[in-house]
Design an enzyme around this catalytic site. Structure first.
Site, PDB file in Angstrom:
ATOM      1  N   LYS A 105       9.847 -22.170 -28.527  1.00  0.00           N
ATOM      2  CA  LYS A 105       9.132 -21.612 -27.369  1.00  0.00           C
ATOM      3  C   LYS A 105       7.690 -21.265 -27.715  1.00  0.00           C
ATOM      4  O   LYS A 105       7.408 -20.719 -28.778  1.00  0.00           O
ATOM      5  CB  LYS A 105       9.861 -20.353 -26.891  1.00  0.00           C
TER       6      LYS A 105
ATOM      7  N   LYS B 191       2.117 -15.783 -33.021  1.00  0.00           N
ATOM      8  CA  LYS B 191       1.968 -16.250 -31.648  1.00  0.00           C
ATOM      9  C   LYS B 191       0.588 -16.836 -31.372  1.00  0.00           C
ATOM     10  O   LYS B 191       0.438 -17.684 -30.496  1.00  0.00           O
ATOM     11  CB  LYS B 191       2.266 -15.117 -30.668  1.00  0.00           C
TER      12      LYS B 191
ATOM     13  N   ASP C  71       4.770 -18.681 -27.220  1.00  0.00           N
ATOM     14  CA  ASP C  71       4.709 -17.285 -26.829  1.00  0.00           C
ATOM     15  C   ASP C  71       3.958 -17.185 -25.504  1.00  0.00           C
ATOM     16  O   ASP C  71       3.221 -18.090 -25.117  1.00  0.00           O
ATOM     17  CB  ASP C  71       4.045 -16.427 -27.906  1.00  0.00           C
TER      18      ASP C  71
ATOM     19  N   ASN D  67       0.803  -1.226   0.000  1.00  0.00           N
ATOM     20  CA  ASN D  67       0.000   0.000   0.000  1.00  0.00           C
ATOM     21  C   ASN D  67       0.830   1.268   0.000  1.00  0.00           C
ATOM     22  O   ASN D  67       0.342   2.336  -0.389  1.00  0.00           O
ATOM     23  CB  ASN D  67      -0.924   0.012   1.220  1.00  0.00           C
TER      24      ASN D  67
ATOM     25  N   HIS E  50       8.857 -16.441 -18.484  1.00  0.00           N
ATOM     26  CA  HIS E  50       8.606 -15.233 -19.265  1.00  0.00           C
ATOM     27  C   HIS E  50       8.167 -14.124 -18.314  1.00  0.00           C
ATOM     28  O   HIS E  50       7.506 -14.382 -17.315  1.00  0.00           O
ATOM     29  CB  HIS E  50       7.538 -15.485 -20.331  1.00  0.00           C
TER      30      HIS E  50
ATOM     31  N   HIS F  27      13.613 -14.007 -19.351  1.00  0.00           N
ATOM     32  CA  HIS F  27      13.860 -12.980 -20.368  1.00  0.00           C
ATOM     33  C   HIS F  27      14.463 -11.746 -19.704  1.00  0.00           C
ATOM     34  O   HIS F  27      14.008 -11.312 -18.648  1.00  0.00           O
ATOM     35  CB  HIS F  27      12.556 -12.623 -21.076  1.00  0.00           C
TER      36      HIS F  27
ATOM     37  N   LYS G 299       5.982 -18.157 -34.291  1.00  0.00           N
ATOM     38  CA  LYS G 299       5.093 -17.099 -34.767  1.00  0.00           C
ATOM     39  C   LYS G 299       4.249 -17.628 -35.925  1.00  0.00           C
ATOM     40  O   LYS G 299       4.686 -18.525 -36.638  1.00  0.00           O
ATOM     41  CB  LYS G 299       5.915 -15.890 -35.241  1.00  0.00           C
TER      42      LYS G 299
END
Length: 498
Positions: free
Chosen positions: A201, A177, A203, A123, A294, A327, A175
């Site tokens: 991998k 993705k 995505d 907070n 990720h 990453h 890709k």
């Protein structure tokens, strides 16, 4: 309330509001080896002194609240309170300060990143007396580090499992993705692995959607892994994303991956949450699975310089919670990341002991007391011309991941993988021969392209592609090293590609 009760409750207690700095600003405090130390970038509201702002952070992230409460007398505040023990002005920024806060270890549950963050970045970040607040760094003491398992396996165990040494590992994000069927997805995985990559991998947003349910994807990817392994004689892997809407579903997917015999799975640790991530890391260690992490959502938290949490803190939290890869940005690609800052948290991920070094954004010396290291993953807008820079910057213990830089090859997926593998092998050989990758990188790639038509085609396609934008998150002027030559390493690599 009876007069007797009122009298007893009033003994030694004075109701009202008092300045935080009277209790929580302690410039004479000597930090203990067991304290968790935090460096906050504080921007107070106009009229709020920096000492009061720093003390407010210490109070609101530990034992304090906005008013005096009589239950303070039922415990030892001196034992449990956070303390703002130093404040320094940020040169070049108006009304901005670094406030250092020490927290007693007993404030935090053992082995829980969730509890650690709930207090330190809870907070207090919405406190009205502060215009902005950013957690720049944490010092995790050995006494607390030892309560965590950390990464399921670590760098050395991963290399031993894969039987791959002496070079960075190569990967590719499949890709597009979203939108592929499971069979077509598995085909792309096979072609990339067969072409020479170590990993492919999922995505981060590939979970279990109507166009491709997770179980179908897992089966076709496992088939691709085994077929490519049989044909190449190399161990291969695909990061199967086990992230799900519940921990139970996540662990069910991890169990199925284990039954298929694949070497590695994946988790989105920020969107999935630290509790889920730690649970998955424990499962992976117990069942021999590597865990790729990720960092989806990180830029919402870490990109702005004056508010949020720096990624070096999120990286430390991941090393505690558990993950074998994460990453980390590329320095030279399409994603945010200044070179010195990136190298700073890469060292915090991999090394066992890291000295304080403000020129790389490291505020505290960090001793990981043999907690396994995490492999940084360079991914995002990179291609074959980046290979010398990536090899130089990240070294061997890293994963270099080319999505569009593989699948965008004009001849197809497998030739794209071949081009990246040839470029990497050429850079590693040149480095081992003592050649200067910073000065000779482009020539090394051109020469390798003469005997690899796949690499030559890739070089032609991406010779003009650069992402020349200044990073948003940079070192403070007083933390920068004085350099004789202000040219960046990336500039040296992108001189002449003719």
């Amino acid at each position: 309330m009876s007069p007797q009760t009122e009298t007893k409750a009033s003994v030694g207690f004075k109701a009202g509001v008092k300045d935080y700095k009277l209790t929580y600003y302690t410039p004479d405090y000597e930090t203990k080896d067991t304290d968790i130390l935090a460096a906050f970038r504080v921007t107070p509201q106009p009229g709020v002194p920096p000492e009061e702002a720093g003390a407010a952070v210490a109070a609101e992230s530990s034992t304090g609240t906005w008013t005096t409460v009589w239950t303070d007398g039922l415990t030892s505040l001196d034992r449990y309170k956070g303390r703002c023990y130093r404040i320094e002005r940020v040169i070049g920024e108006k009304d901005q300060y670094i406030a250092y806060v020490a927290y007693p270890l007993d404030l935090f549950e053992e082995g829980s990143v969730t509890n650690l963050f709930t207090s330190i970045v809870g907070n207090v970040f919405g406190f009205k007396a502060l215009r902005a607040l950013r957690l720049e760094d944490l010092r995790i003491p050995p006494a607390y580090t030892k309560t965590f398992q950390g990464p399921p396996h670590g760098i050395q165990v991963e290399r031993d499992k894969l039987n791959k040494y002496g070079r960075p590992l190569l990967g590719c994000t499949i890709k597009p993705k979203l939108g592929l069927s499971a069979k077509n997805y598995g085909r792309a995985v096979y072609e990339c692995l067969r072409g020479g990559l170590d990993f492919t991998k999922d995505d981060e947003n590939v979970n279990s959607q109507p166009f491709m349910r997770w179980r179908d994807r897992f089966l076709f990817c496992a088939e691709a892994i085994y077929k490519s392994q049989a044909e190449t004689g190399e161990i291969k892997g695909h990061y199967l994303n086990a992230t799900a809407g519940t921990c139970e579903e996540m662990l069910k997917r991890a169990f199925f991956a284990r039954e298929l015999g694949v070497p590695i799975i994946m988790h989105d640790y920020l969107t999935g949450g630290f509790t889920a991530n730690t649970s998955l890391a424990h499962y992976c260690r117990e069942n021999g699975l590597l865990l790729h992490i990720h960092r989806a959502m990180h830029a919402v938290i870490d990109r702005q310089k004056n508010h949020g949490i720096h990624f070096r803190v999120l990286a430390k939290a991941l090393r505690l919670s558990g993950g074998d890869h994460i990453h980390s940005g590329t320095v030279v690609g399409k994603l945010e990341g200044e070179r010195e800052i990136t190298l700073g948290f890469v060292d915090l991920l991999r090394d066992d002991f890291v000295e304080q070094d403000r020129s790389r954004g490291i505020y505290f010396t960090q001793d990981w007391v043999s907690l396994p290291g995490v492999m940084p993953v360079a991914s995002g807008g990179i291609h074959v011309w980046h290979m010398p820079a990536l090899t130089e910057i990240f070294g061997d213990d890293s994963v270099l991941q080319f999505g569009g830089g593989t699948l965008g090859h004009p001849w197809g997926n497998a030739p794209g993988a071949v081009a990246n593998r040839v470029a990497l092998e050429a850079c590693v050989q040149a480095r081992n021969e003592g050649r200067d990758l910073a000065q000779e990188g482009n020539d090394i790639i051109r020469q390798a392209g003469k005997w690899s038509p796949e690499l030559a085609a890739a070089c032609e396609v991406w010779k003009e592609i650069r992402f020349d934008f200044k990073p948003v998150d940079t070192l403070d002027p007083n933390d920068k090293k004085q350099r004789d030559n202000e040219d960046t390493l990336a500039d040296k690599f992108f001189g002449d590609k003719g």
